[in-house]
Write a protein that holds these residues in place. Structure first.
Motif, PDB file in Angstrom:
ATOM      1  N   ILE A   1      16.936   4.949   2.506  1.00 31.05           N
ATOM      2  CA  ILE A   1      17.667   6.202   2.281  1.00 31.05           C
ATOM      3  C   ILE A   1      17.348   6.767   0.899  1.00 31.05           C
ATOM      4  O   ILE A   1      17.268   7.987   0.707  1.00 31.05           O
ATOM      5  CB  ILE A   1      19.179   5.959   2.454  1.00 31.05           C
ATOM      6  N   GLU A   2      17.133   5.869  -0.055  1.00 30.49           N
ATOM      7  CA  GLU A   2      16.750   6.329  -1.397  1.00 30.49           C
ATOM      8  C   GLU A   2      15.375   7.000  -1.368  1.00 30.49           C
ATOM      9  O   GLU A   2      15.158   8.017  -2.028  1.00 30.49           O
ATOM     10  CB  GLU A   2      16.730   5.141  -2.351  1.00 30.49           C
ATOM     11  N   LYS A   3      14.458   6.429  -0.565  1.00 31.59           N
ATOM     12  CA  LYS A   3      13.120   7.013  -0.458  1.00 31.59           C
ATOM     13  C   LYS A   3      13.143   8.321   0.329  1.00 31.59           C
ATOM     14  O   LYS A   3      12.402   9.258   0.015  1.00 31.59           O
ATOM     15  CB  LYS A   3      12.170   6.022   0.223  1.00 31.59           C
ATOM     16  N   ASN A   4      13.972   8.346   1.376  1.00 31.80           N
ATOM     17  CA  ASN A   4      14.052   9.541   2.222  1.00 31.80           C
ATOM     18  C   ASN A   4      15.512   9.764   2.623  1.00 31.80           C
ATOM     19  O   ASN A   4      15.973   9.221   3.627  1.00 31.80           O
ATOM     20  CB  ASN A   4      13.177   9.376   3.464  1.00 31.80           C
ATOM     21  N   PRO A   5      16.256  10.543   1.852  1.00 32.03           N
ATOM     22  CA  PRO A   5      17.686  10.749   2.134  1.00 32.03           C
ATOM     23  C   PRO A   5      17.962  11.376   3.499  1.00 32.03           C
ATOM     24  O   PRO A   5      19.097  11.301   3.984  1.00 32.03           O
ATOM     25  CB  PRO A   5      18.133  11.689   1.003  1.00 32.03           C
ATOM     26  N   ARG A   6      16.961  11.963   4.119  1.00 33.03           N
ATOM     27  CA  ARG A   6      17.164  12.618   5.413  1.00 33.03           C
ATOM     28  C   ARG A   6      16.728  11.752   6.591  1.00 33.03           C
ATOM     29  O   ARG A   6      16.628  12.247   7.711  1.00 33.03           O
ATOM     30  CB  ARG A   6      16.391  13.938   5.446  1.00 33.03           C
ATOM     31  N   HIS A   7      16.476  10.481   6.336  1.00 31.23           N
ATOM     32  CA  HIS A   7      16.034   9.606   7.428  1.00 31.23           C
ATOM     33  C   HIS A   7      17.229   9.313   8.335  1.00 31.23           C
ATOM     34  O   HIS A   7      18.128   8.542   7.997  1.00 31.23           O
ATOM     35  CB  HIS A   7      15.449   8.307   6.872  1.00 31.23           C
ATOM     36  N   PHE A   8      17.227   9.929   9.511  1.00 33.21           N
ATOM     37  CA  PHE A   8      18.380   9.883  10.414  1.00 33.21           C
ATOM     38  C   PHE A   8      18.671   8.464  10.892  1.00 33.21           C
ATOM     39  O   PHE A   8      19.819   8.000  10.871  1.00 33.21           O
ATOM     40  CB  PHE A   8      18.112  10.804  11.611  1.00 33.21           C
TER      41      PHE A   8
ATOM     42  N   TYR B   1       0.822  -1.209   0.000  1.00 36.95           N
ATOM     43  CA  TYR B   1       0.000   0.000   0.000  1.00 36.95           C
ATOM     44  C   TYR B   1       0.860   1.265   0.000  1.00 36.95           C
ATOM     45  O   TYR B   1       0.512   2.256  -0.630  1.00 36.95           O
ATOM     46  CB  TYR B   1      -0.914   0.015   1.233  1.00 36.95           C
ATOM     47  N   TRP B   2       1.970   1.217   0.752  1.00 35.50           N
ATOM     48  CA  TRP B   2       2.835   2.395   0.899  1.00 35.50           C
ATOM     49  C   TRP B   2       4.264   2.061   0.473  1.00 35.50           C
ATOM     50  O   TRP B   2       5.182   2.035   1.306  1.00 35.50           O
ATOM     51  CB  TRP B   2       2.843   2.864   2.356  1.00 35.50           C
ATOM     52  N   PRO B   3       4.518   1.815  -0.792  1.00 36.70           N
ATOM     53  CA  PRO B   3       5.887   1.470  -1.215  1.00 36.70           C
ATOM     54  C   PRO B   3       6.857   2.641  -1.126  1.00 36.70           C
ATOM     55  O   PRO B   3       8.066   2.450  -1.232  1.00 36.70           O
ATOM     56  CB  PRO B   3       5.691   1.037  -2.678  1.00 36.70           C
ATOM     57  N   PHE B   4       6.331   3.831  -0.912  1.00 37.53           N
ATOM     58  CA  PHE B   4       7.153   5.041  -0.862  1.00 37.53           C
ATOM     59  C   PHE B   4       7.571   5.407   0.562  1.00 37.53           C
ATOM     60  O   PHE B   4       8.360   6.334   0.756  1.00 37.53           O
ATOM     61  CB  PHE B   4       6.358   6.214  -1.443  1.00 37.53           C
ATOM     62  N   TYR B   5       7.066   4.695   1.569  1.00 38.04           N
ATOM     63  CA  TYR B   5       7.235   5.102   2.967  1.00 38.04           C
ATOM     64  C   TYR B   5       8.527   4.509   3.521  1.00 38.04           C
ATOM     65  O   TYR B   5       8.634   3.303   3.757  1.00 38.04           O
ATOM     66  CB  TYR B   5       6.030   4.641   3.773  1.00 38.04           C
ATOM     67  N   ALA B   6       9.522   5.349   3.758  1.00 35.58           N
ATOM     68  CA  ALA B   6      10.849   4.890   4.178  1.00 35.58           C
ATOM     69  C   ALA B   6      10.830   4.213   5.540  1.00 35.58           C
ATOM     70  O   ALA B   6      11.615   3.293   5.797  1.00 35.58           O
ATOM     71  CB  ALA B   6      11.819   6.074   4.197  1.00 35.58           C
ATOM     72  N   GLU B   7       9.939   4.647   6.418  1.00 30.47           N
ATOM     73  CA  GLU B   7       9.913   4.109   7.780  1.00 30.47           C
ATOM     74  C   GLU B   7       9.655   2.603   7.790  1.00 30.47           C
ATOM     75  O   GLU B   7      10.187   1.873   8.638  1.00 30.47           O
ATOM     76  CB  GLU B   7       8.835   4.831   8.597  1.00 30.47           C
ATOM     77  N   ILE B   8       8.850   2.117   6.861  1.00 31.70           N
ATOM     78  CA  ILE B   8       8.562   0.680   6.812  1.00 31.70           C
ATOM     79  C   ILE B   8       9.814  -0.099   6.424  1.00 31.70           C
ATOM     80  O   ILE B   8      10.083  -1.176   6.966  1.00 31.70           O
ATOM     81  CB  ILE B   8       7.412   0.391   5.831  1.00 31.70           C
ATOM     82  N   TYR B   9      10.606   0.449   5.503  1.00 31.98           N
ATOM     83  CA  TYR B   9      11.857  -0.216   5.123  1.00 31.98           C
ATOM     84  C   TYR B   9      12.827  -0.262   6.306  1.00 31.98           C
ATOM     85  O   TYR B   9      13.533  -1.256   6.501  1.00 31.98           O
ATOM     86  CB  TYR B   9      12.501   0.508   3.941  1.00 31.98           C
ATOM     87  N   VAL B  10      12.850   0.804   7.095  1.00 31.60           N
ATOM     88  CA  VAL B  10      13.713   0.825   8.277  1.00 31.60           C
ATOM     89  C   VAL B  10      13.238  -0.213   9.293  1.00 31.60           C
ATOM     90  O   VAL B  10      14.041  -0.941   9.890  1.00 31.60           O
ATOM     91  CB  VAL B  10      13.735   2.234   8.904  1.00 31.60           C
ATOM     92  N   THR B  11      11.927  -0.282   9.490  1.00 33.18           N
ATOM     93  CA  THR B  11      11.371  -1.288  10.400  1.00 33.18           C
ATOM     94  C   THR B  11      11.744  -2.692   9.950  1.00 33.18           C
ATOM     95  O   THR B  11      12.142  -3.543  10.756  1.00 33.18           O
ATOM     96  CB  THR B  11       9.839  -1.152  10.459  1.00 33.18           C
ATOM     97  N   LYS B  12      11.627  -2.928   8.661  1.00 36.44           N
ATOM     98  CA  LYS B  12      11.980  -4.242   8.126  1.00 36.44           C
ATOM     99  C   LYS B  12      13.471  -4.526   8.304  1.00 36.44           C
ATOM    100  O   LYS B  12      13.867  -5.651   8.627  1.00 36.44           O
ATOM    101  CB  LYS B  12      11.590  -4.311   6.651  1.00 36.44           C
ATOM    102  N   ALA B  13      14.300  -3.512   8.123  1.00 36.74           N
ATOM    103  CA  ALA B  13      15.745  -3.683   8.309  1.00 36.74           C
ATOM    104  C   ALA B  13      16.072  -4.057   9.752  1.00 36.74           C
ATOM    105  O   ALA B  13      16.930  -4.910  10.006  1.00 36.74           O
ATOM    106  CB  ALA B  13      16.473  -2.399   7.914  1.00 36.74           C
ATOM    107  N   ILE B  14      15.382  -3.436  10.698  1.00 34.94           N
ATOM    108  CA  ILE B  14      15.609  -3.763  12.111  1.00 34.94           C
ATOM    109  C   ILE B  14      15.248  -5.219  12.383  1.00 34.94           C
ATOM    110  O   ILE B  14      15.976  -5.953  13.064  1.00 34.94           O
ATOM    111  CB  ILE B  14      14.802  -2.808  13.008  1.00 34.94           C
TER     112      ILE B  14
END
Length: 239
Positions: free
Chosen positions: A140-147, A108-121
């Motif tokens: 990082i590609e979706k959101n280069p400023r994701h700290f 549903y949200w392939p653009f949402y960087a937070e989900i990729y970070v959650t999956k990485a964790i």
């Protein structure tokens, strides 16, 4: 919920497209207050949306807007479940469940960087570090400023405690068992009684006690049962 909506208040005895949309929107609002029944409520909302679409195809713009709202609610719920399981799940089975929820949310949200970070964790906690690095690259590609994504990518932040294989040797297992009366009860049942049975078998073989066979089978069952249950649980955790 639908029983509280009177046809008279919606413009007559038979519902038109606008009436169906009103009901669908009420179901969607209820979803925000009652997430435990979200699946059922969203299903009912979808039924009314489809009914409105059949009655008035010209209302597609508004119907599609509500449909997008439903998809966003589903994605939000899945993303939240993924965060809970991937970040705080103690056992590997819980983390795997979180990864599945993350995959569903990304549909549903392939653009949402937070989900990729959650999956990485979650992947890091399962020891799958290469896959986790790929997920962080995508985040990082979706959101280069994701700290957090940058910190996890550079190794300056830990993903958390590795997930345990099973409940028997989870975090703080040996710290907690001696204060848990349930565990002590299990200890008495599966260790003290089998030990007594083994003792009776040993002495019975020397003295010819007729109850030796009785205690022998008790010992076999009580010693074999925990081993069998643990093997079964280990298999279940890996499914």
């Amino acid at each position: 919920m639908e029983a509280t909506i009177r046809p008279n208040s919606l413009g007559g005895g038979q519902l038109n497209a606008e009436d169906h949309m009103v009901i669908a929107e009420r179901y969607i609002k209820e979803c925000r207050r009652n997430q435990y029944n979200m699946d059922k409520l969203l299903s009912q909302a979808t039924e009314h949306i489809e009914a409105a679409r059949k009655i008035n195809p010209a209302a597609n713009v508004k119907i599609d807007d509500v449909h997008h709202t439903i998809n966003d609610l589903v994605a939000e719920s899945l993303a939240l479940q993924a965060q809970i399981d991937c970040k705080t799940g103690i056992y590997k089975k819980q983390v795997r469940r979180g990864l599945k929820a993350a995959d569903e949310a990304l549909k549903y949200w392939p653009f949402y960087a937070e989900i990729y970070v959650t999956k990485a964790i979650g992947l890091k906690r399962l020891g799958r570090h290469r896959e986790a690095q790929k997920m962080l690259d995508v985040a990082i590609e979706k959101n280069p400023r994701h700290f957090l994504a940058h910190e996890l990518r550079n190794g300056t932040t830990d993903a958390g405690t590795p997930a345990a294989d099973s409940m028997w040797f989870g975090p703080d297992f040996f710290k907690d068992i001696l204060t848990d009366w349930r565990f002590l009860s299990i200890l008495a049942l599966f260790f003290i009684w089998p030990g007594y049975c083994v003792y009776r078998v040993y002495t019975g073989l020397q003295t010819g006690d007729p109850d030796t066979a009785y205690y022998f089978w008790w010992a076999v069952v009580m010693i074999g049962a925990p081993i069998g249950l643990n093997v079964l649980k280990e298999w279940w955790e890996r499914q």
